[in-house]
Design an enzyme around this catalytic site. Structure first.
Site, PDB file in Angstrom:
ATOM      1  N   CYS A 164       8.781  -6.164   9.118  1.00 40.65           N
ATOM      2  CA  CYS A 164       9.404  -5.241   8.171  1.00 40.65           C
ATOM      3  C   CYS A 164       8.313  -4.229   7.819  1.00 40.65           C
ATOM      4  O   CYS A 164       7.289  -4.617   7.247  1.00 40.65           O
ATOM      5  CB  CYS A 164       9.854  -6.014   6.931  1.00 40.65           C
ATOM      6  N   CYS A 209      -4.713   1.595  -3.574  1.00 42.33           N
ATOM      7  CA  CYS A 209      -3.493   2.368  -3.245  1.00 42.33           C
ATOM      8  C   CYS A 209      -3.115   3.225  -4.464  1.00 42.33           C
ATOM      9  O   CYS A 209      -2.849   2.679  -5.543  1.00 42.33           O
ATOM     10  CB  CYS A 209      -2.354   1.423  -2.895  1.00 42.33           C
ATOM     11  N   CYS A 215      -5.242  -6.386  -8.079  1.00 41.68           N
ATOM     12  CA  CYS A 215      -5.494  -6.221  -6.639  1.00 41.68           C
ATOM     13  C   CYS A 215      -6.746  -5.369  -6.392  1.00 41.68           C
ATOM     14  O   CYS A 215      -6.930  -4.341  -7.031  1.00 41.68           O
ATOM     15  CB  CYS A 215      -4.270  -5.579  -5.981  1.00 41.68           C
ATOM     16  N   CYS A 241      11.014 -13.703   3.483  1.00 38.41           N
ATOM     17  CA  CYS A 241      10.114 -12.591   3.787  1.00 38.41           C
ATOM     18  C   CYS A 241       8.915 -12.703   2.854  1.00 38.41           C
ATOM     19  O   CYS A 241       9.071 -13.120   1.705  1.00 38.41           O
ATOM     20  CB  CYS A 241      10.836 -11.265   3.564  1.00 38.41           C
ATOM     21  N   CYS A 299      -0.001   2.515  -6.813  1.00 36.38           N
ATOM     22  CA  CYS A 299       0.395   1.149  -7.185  1.00 36.38           C
ATOM     23  C   CYS A 299      -0.044   0.726  -8.583  1.00 36.38           C
ATOM     24  O   CYS A 299      -1.209   0.868  -8.964  1.00 36.38           O
ATOM     25  CB  CYS A 299      -0.151   0.167  -6.151  1.00 36.38           C
ATOM     26  N   CYS A 316      12.347 -12.077  -0.688  1.00 30.46           N
ATOM     27  CA  CYS A 316      11.055 -11.471  -0.349  1.00 30.46           C
ATOM     28  C   CYS A 316      10.042 -11.760  -1.444  1.00 30.46           C
ATOM     29  O   CYS A 316      10.266 -11.412  -2.600  1.00 30.46           O
ATOM     30  CB  CYS A 316      11.183  -9.958  -0.231  1.00 30.46           C
ATOM     31  N   ARG A 358      16.056   0.300   5.020  1.00 28.13           N
ATOM     32  CA  ARG A 358      16.279  -0.115   3.628  1.00 28.13           C
ATOM     33  C   ARG A 358      16.003   1.005   2.638  1.00 28.13           C
ATOM     34  O   ARG A 358      14.915   1.586   2.621  1.00 28.13           O
ATOM     35  CB  ARG A 358      15.406  -1.332   3.284  1.00 28.13           C
TER      36      ARG A 358
HETATM   37  N1  SAM Z   1      -0.205  -6.074  -1.457  1.00 28.77           N
HETATM   38  C1  SAM Z   1       0.661  -6.081  -0.327  1.00 28.77           C
HETATM   39  C2  SAM Z   1       0.532  -4.839   0.482  1.00 28.77           C
HETATM   40  O1  SAM Z   1       0.229  -3.774  -0.057  1.00 28.77           O
HETATM   41  O2  SAM Z   1       0.788  -4.914   1.677  1.00 28.77           O
HETATM   42  C3  SAM Z   1       2.107  -6.306  -0.700  1.00 28.77           C
HETATM   43  C4  SAM Z   1       2.734  -5.733  -1.940  1.00 28.77           C
HETATM   44  S1  SAM Z   1       2.862  -3.962  -2.023  1.00 28.77           S
HETATM   45  C5  SAM Z   1       3.223  -3.704  -3.705  1.00 28.77           C
HETATM   46  C6  SAM Z   1       4.340  -3.595  -1.116  1.00 28.77           C
HETATM   47  C7  SAM Z   1       4.734  -2.151  -0.946  1.00 28.77           C
HETATM   48  O3  SAM Z   1       5.376  -1.662  -2.113  1.00 28.77           O
HETATM   49  C8  SAM Z   1       3.661  -1.126  -0.688  1.00 28.77           C
HETATM   50  O4  SAM Z   1       3.258  -1.131   0.634  1.00 28.77           O
HETATM   51  C9  SAM Z   1       4.361   0.160  -1.038  1.00 28.77           C
HETATM   52  O5  SAM Z   1       4.978   0.709   0.106  1.00 28.77           O
HETATM   53  C10 SAM Z   1       5.409  -0.264  -2.063  1.00 28.77           C
HETATM   54  N2  SAM Z   1       5.114   0.279  -3.408  1.00 28.77           N
HETATM   55  C11 SAM Z   1       4.125  -0.152  -4.223  1.00 28.77           C
HETATM   56  N3  SAM Z   1       4.111   0.567  -5.379  1.00 28.77           N
HETATM   57  C12 SAM Z   1       5.116   1.484  -5.273  1.00 28.77           C
HETATM   58  C13 SAM Z   1       5.592   2.517  -6.138  1.00 28.77           C
HETATM   59  N4  SAM Z   1       5.030   2.765  -7.316  1.00 28.77           N
HETATM   60  N5  SAM Z   1       6.637   3.257  -5.731  1.00 28.77           N
HETATM   61  C14 SAM Z   1       7.199   3.001  -4.521  1.00 28.77           C
HETATM   62  N6  SAM Z   1       6.791   2.051  -3.673  1.00 28.77           N
HETATM   63  C15 SAM Z   1       5.754   1.291  -4.027  1.00 28.77           C
HETATM   64 FE1  SF4 Z   2      -2.639  -4.074  -3.759  1.00 21.91          FE
HETATM   65 FE2  SF4 Z   2      -0.645  -2.555  -4.619  1.00 21.91          FE
HETATM   66 FE3  SF4 Z   2      -2.089  -1.774  -2.536  1.00 21.91          FE
HETATM   67 FE4  SF4 Z   2      -0.428  -3.895  -2.288  1.00 21.91          FE
HETATM   68  S1  SF4 Z   2       0.162  -1.778  -2.673  1.00 21.91           S
HETATM   69  S2  SF4 Z   2      -2.543  -3.707  -1.558  1.00 21.91           S
HETATM   70  S3  SF4 Z   2      -0.593  -4.737  -4.353  1.00 21.91           S
HETATM   71  S4  SF4 Z   2      -2.840  -2.023  -4.655  1.00 21.91           S
END
Ligand code: SAM
Ligand code: SF4
Ligand code: DTB
Length: 342
Positions: A196, A65, A61, A136, A68, A105, A268
């Site tokens: 959501c 973030c 990606c 979802c 992530c 989802c 949730r």
């Molecule tokens: N890429 C899309 C986005 O960010 O909107 C969708 C997938 S993203 C992985 C979905 C959500 O997972 C993120 O917004 C975050 O809140 C949660 N998430 C991701 N990594 C995480 C982690 N290590 N621990 C807890 N929540 C996490």
């Molecule tokens: Fe990409 Fe992870 Fe951020 Fe979603 S949460 S936008 S998968 S880096």
């Protein structure tokens, strides 16, 4: 305080950050009692909605973030894969349905979907719906046109988290803004898809950031239908790998505050349950959480095994909520003895 936006129901009150903080800071027993009272007005307290996650496009990606595993900018060791074939997704969805999940989802590690991927995405939505499950998707940012395409395909929910407060946001993510997040949420809502949206605790935020995040969600033109509250799963190689763990009581307080501020939403208990004791999860359910992710994998990280969740549900006397289950409003019993509740 009443809402100042003329497009919003004038009888609905907005939550100020100070009001939200007062709720959050109350003695725990008072907070839990209020949350459970509100919960019982709108939901059967012994029923929990079960969602199942599938990563349909993993890793690589472009966003940064800092929590992530899927960001290409962090050395988490995860390799990027292509968008899954529709047939593979439908086979997984069928298995999830047979194991009791009512909402499916599908998540993609994208900044936003590409137009060329839309036919496959639409086929996944149509196929999963045909299995009788709610659908979802979480695909990153959407413009108005993309939201409409997903709505036309019959998508029930779109997940798009605001993650934290507006003021802490830039410390966690720099490749997009808090305003970008709100814009997508607006596009989704206007297209008629249910929203959501929630966040993560454990990103180095303070208590005010937690309640500010909840106030942003509760004060949206319509509060989200589902509010995922994740506890950070620390991922090696990411900037937050060594973040301080969240205090379990503060986590429970956040759930309870969310329940009171968004009485009709599904709250949730999301990522991070493998690090929670049965007792902590039970407190979260008492505080008003009424939805979880089931299945031993989230997107890339572990979730409790199905048997462990079945044992927990049996111990607590919890039952799965059916798809589209709705508790009629007239079931509500108002308790005038609790002044802070509306
Ligand atoms: N890429 C899309 C986005 O960010 O909107 C969708 C997938 S993203 C992985 C979905 C959500 O997972 C993120 O917004 C975050 O809140 C949660 N998430 C991701 N990594 C995480 C982690 N290590 N621990 C807890 N929540 C996490
Ligand atoms: Fe990409 Fe992870 Fe951020 Fe979603 S949460 S936008 S998968 S880096
Ligand atoms: C949400 O709020 N949590 C889910 C879902 N929405 C997409 C994702 C949790 C991801 C946990 C880390 C992982 O599995 O990589």
């Amino acid at each position: 305080m009443l809402h100042s936006d003329p497009n919003i129901d004038q009888h609905r009150e907005v939550w100020t950050a100070a009001e939200a903080r007062r709720l959050f800071d109350q003695p725990l027993m008072d907070l839990l009692f209020q949350a459970q009272t509100v919960h019982r007005r709108h939901f059967d307290p012994n029923r929990v909605q079960m969602s199942r996650l599938l990563s349909i496009k993993t890793g690589g990606c472009p966003e940064d973030c800092s929590y992530c595993s899927q960001s290409a900018r962090h050395a988490s060791g995860l390799s990027a894969s292509k968008l899954l074939e529709v047939e593979r997704v439908l086979a997984e969805a069928r298995r999830a349905r047979d194991a009791g999940a009512t909402r499916y989802c599908m998540g993609a590690a994208w900044r936003s979907p590409k137009q060329r991927d839309m036919p496959q995405i639409v086929a996944m939505i149509e196929g999963v719906k045909a299995l009788g499950m709610e659908t979802c998707m979480t695909l990153g940012m959407l413009d108005a046109h993309q939201s409409r395409q997903l709505a036309d395909a019959g998508l029930d929910y779109y997940n798009h988290n605001i993650d934290t407060s507006e003021s802490h946001y830039g410390n966690v993510i720099t490749t997009r803004s808090f305003a970008d997040r709100l814009e997508t949420l607006e596009n989704v809502r206007k297209s008629g898809i249910k929203v959501c949206s929630g966040g993560i605790l454990g990103l180095g935020e303070g208590p005010q950031d937690r309640v500010d995040m909840l106030a942003t969600l509760a004060n949206l033109p319509e509060p989200p239908d589902s509010v995922p509250i994740n506890m950070l799963i620390p991922v090696e190689g990411t900037p937050l790998a060594d973040a301080a763990p969240v205090d379990p009581i503060d986590f429970v307080r956040t759930i309870a505050t969310a329940r009171i501020m968004m009485p009709r939403s599904h709250v949730r208990l999301s990522a991070g349950r493998t690090a929670m004791s049965d007792e902590m999860q039970a407190m979260c359910f008492f505080a008003g959480a009424n939805s979880i992710f089931v299945g031993d994998t989230l997107l890339t990280k572990d979730n409790p095994e199905e048997e462990a969740d079945m044992r927990l549900f049996a111990k607590l006397g919890l039952q799965p909520m059916q798809a589209h289950e709705h508790v009629p409003e007239d079931r509500a019993v108002r308790d005038p003895a609790i002044p802070i509740l509306r």
